[in-house]
Scaffold this motif. Sequence first.
Motif, mmCIF file in Angstrom:
data_model
loop_
_atom_site.group_PDB
_atom_site.id
_atom_site.type_symbol
_atom_site.label_atom_id
_atom_site.label_comp_id
_atom_site.label_asym_id
_atom_site.label_seq_id
_atom_site.Cartn_x
_atom_site.Cartn_y
_atom_site.Cartn_z
ATOM 1 N N VAL A 1 0.842 -1.204 0.000
ATOM 2 C CA VAL A 1 0.000 0.000 0.000
ATOM 3 C C VAL A 1 0.875 1.252 0.000
ATOM 4 N N ALA A 2 1.900 1.273 0.840
ATOM 5 C CA ALA A 2 2.796 2.441 0.902
ATOM 6 C C ALA A 2 3.540 2.634 -0.417
ATOM 7 N N TRP A 3 3.975 1.547 -1.018
ATOM 8 C CA TRP A 3 4.730 1.640 -2.262
ATOM 9 C C TRP A 3 3.835 2.053 -3.428
ATOM 10 N N GLN A 4 2.600 1.539 -3.449
ATOM 11 C CA GLN A 4 1.673 1.918 -4.517
ATOM 12 C C GLN A 4 1.258 3.384 -4.398
ATOM 13 N N ALA A 5 1.256 3.926 -3.188
ATOM 14 C CA ALA A 5 0.939 5.339 -2.993
ATOM 15 C C ALA A 5 2.056 6.231 -3.532
ATOM 16 N N ARG A 6 3.280 5.704 -3.559
ATOM 17 C CA ARG A 6 4.438 6.461 -4.061
ATOM 18 C C ARG A 6 5.247 5.570 -5.005
ATOM 19 N N PRO A 7 4.708 5.273 -6.203
ATOM 20 C CA PRO A 7 5.351 4.320 -7.105
ATOM 21 C C PRO A 7 6.675 4.784 -7.693
ATOM 22 N N ALA A 8 7.012 6.061 -7.559
ATOM 23 C CA ALA A 8 8.278 6.566 -8.086
ATOM 24 C C ALA A 8 9.382 6.551 -7.033
ATOM 25 N N THR A 9 9.108 5.937 -5.890
ATOM 26 C CA THR A 9 10.074 5.889 -4.795
ATOM 27 C C THR A 9 10.706 4.506 -4.690
ATOM 28 N N PRO A 10 12.055 4.434 -4.601
ATOM 29 C CA PRO A 10 12.686 3.130 -4.358
ATOM 30 C C PRO A 10 12.268 2.597 -2.979
ATOM 31 N N ALA A 11 12.490 1.325 -2.762
ATOM 32 C CA ALA A 11 12.159 0.712 -1.473
ATOM 33 C C ALA A 11 13.341 -0.130 -0.998
ATOM 34 N N VAL A 12 13.444 -0.286 0.298
ATOM 35 C CA VAL A 12 14.447 -1.168 0.885
ATOM 36 C C VAL A 12 13.720 -2.423 1.346
ATOM 37 N N LEU A 13 14.149 -3.562 0.806
ATOM 38 C CA LEU A 13 13.487 -4.829 1.119
ATOM 39 C C LEU A 13 14.491 -5.837 1.662
ATOM 40 N N PRO A 14 14.060 -6.666 2.609
ATOM 41 C CA PRO A 14 14.949 -7.695 3.142
ATOM 42 C C PRO A 14 15.126 -8.848 2.156
ATOM 43 N N CYS A 15 16.278 -9.447 2.203
ATOM 44 C CA CYS A 15 16.580 -10.622 1.371
ATOM 45 C C CYS A 15 16.419 -11.877 2.219
ATOM 46 N N GLY A 16 16.427 -13.026 1.558
ATOM 47 C CA GLY A 16 16.474 -14.292 2.265
ATOM 48 C C GLY A 16 15.179 -15.067 2.342
ATOM 49 N N PHE B 1 13.600 -13.812 -2.042
ATOM 50 C CA PHE B 1 14.707 -13.772 -2.986
ATOM 51 C C PHE B 1 16.005 -13.477 -2.266
ATOM 52 N N ASP B 2 17.121 -13.816 -2.903
ATOM 53 C CA ASP B 2 18.451 -13.327 -2.562
ATOM 54 C C ASP B 2 18.865 -12.430 -3.714
ATOM 55 N N VAL B 3 19.914 -11.657 -3.537
ATOM 56 C CA VAL B 3 20.401 -10.773 -4.588
ATOM 57 C C VAL B 3 21.901 -10.950 -4.734
ATOM 58 N N VAL B 4 22.346 -11.096 -5.982
ATOM 59 C CA VAL B 4 23.769 -11.110 -6.306
ATOM 60 C C VAL B 4 24.069 -9.748 -6.920
ATOM 61 N N ASN B 5 25.029 -9.043 -6.318
ATOM 62 C CA ASN B 5 25.314 -7.646 -6.608
ATOM 63 C C ASN B 5 26.720 -7.562 -7.205
ATOM 64 N N VAL B 6 26.810 -7.090 -8.459
ATOM 65 C CA VAL B 6 28.105 -6.988 -9.150
ATOM 66 C C VAL B 6 28.208 -5.628 -9.831
ATOM 67 N N PRO B 7 29.440 -5.204 -10.215
ATOM 68 C CA PRO B 7 29.554 -3.964 -10.984
ATOM 69 C C PRO B 7 28.711 -4.053 -12.254
ATOM 70 N N VAL B 8 28.197 -2.920 -12.692
ATOM 71 C CA VAL B 8 27.224 -2.922 -13.778
ATOM 72 C C VAL B 8 27.776 -3.507 -15.080
ATOM 73 N N ALA C 1 19.529 -6.487 3.431
ATOM 74 C CA ALA C 1 18.468 -5.764 2.736
ATOM 75 C C ALA C 1 19.084 -5.044 1.542
ATOM 76 N N VAL C 2 18.276 -4.836 0.505
ATOM 77 C CA VAL C 2 18.737 -4.119 -0.680
ATOM 78 C C VAL C 2 17.718 -3.041 -1.054
ATOM 79 N N THR C 3 18.216 -2.010 -1.726
ATOM 80 C CA THR C 3 17.345 -0.985 -2.275
ATOM 81 C C THR C 3 16.930 -1.430 -3.663
ATOM 82 N N VAL C 4 15.629 -1.486 -3.897
ATOM 83 C CA VAL C 4 15.112 -1.878 -5.209
ATOM 84 C C VAL C 4 14.532 -0.646 -5.891
ATOM 85 N N PRO C 5 14.578 -0.611 -7.230
ATOM 86 C CA PRO C 5 14.079 0.554 -7.961
ATOM 87 C C PRO C 5 12.582 0.772 -7.749
#
Length: 197
Positions: free
Chosen positions: A46-61, A64-71, A134-138
């Motif tokens: 609900v909070a994210w849909q109210a502000r869809p142009a805002t990134p969010a910080v979500l926990p992993c594990g 999903f997990d996230v593999v983070n590498v240089p672009v 946690a990671v920041t998602v677009p």
Amino acid sequence: MTTLTTAPGCPSLDGTDGRPASATHVTPQGAAWLASASAHPEHTLVAWQARPATPAVLPCGTAFDVVNVPVVLGRRMLDLLWERGPGSGPAAVHRGRMLLFATPGTAQRLPALLAWEEWNPGAPAPLCHGHGDAVTVPPLAAAPGPSRWLVAPGSRLPWLPGPDALLWAFLHATRGAAAIFPSADPDANVYDVSRRR
């Protein structure tokens, strides 16, 4: 060597080169999947849909997990996954880093698998985010800024690569990336500047 095949549930392809059609907006089902990673999915959604142009910080594990590498390395991995591998799950760019979403447990398993392999020592090791991270998602909607989706979540249960597919992509990307990550020149003049004032 692991043989990779396209997994059921991969995003639909556009038919030209095996890549998914452009997906820069998260669908409502994809947003629900992302929100399911939080402790309070309904509130997060609900909070994210109210502000869809805002990134969010979500926990992993959990979702999903996230593999983070240089672009640049991440782009090579993504290209390999679509051209010769099973495809990818959601993938995003955030502040010069590529975030490859993977099955839960990948963050624990991938470093152990990499310890057994030989890879370009000039290539940076991937950062693996799992349980307790946690990671920041677009944002849900495409917006100008340092975060954007390359493959946006489009379903409630998106297909996610596991550690074997990401290991394969990482090894192939780093072995073919000598120009991107050159090894140090043994004849180079190296000065210790750590003690300068």
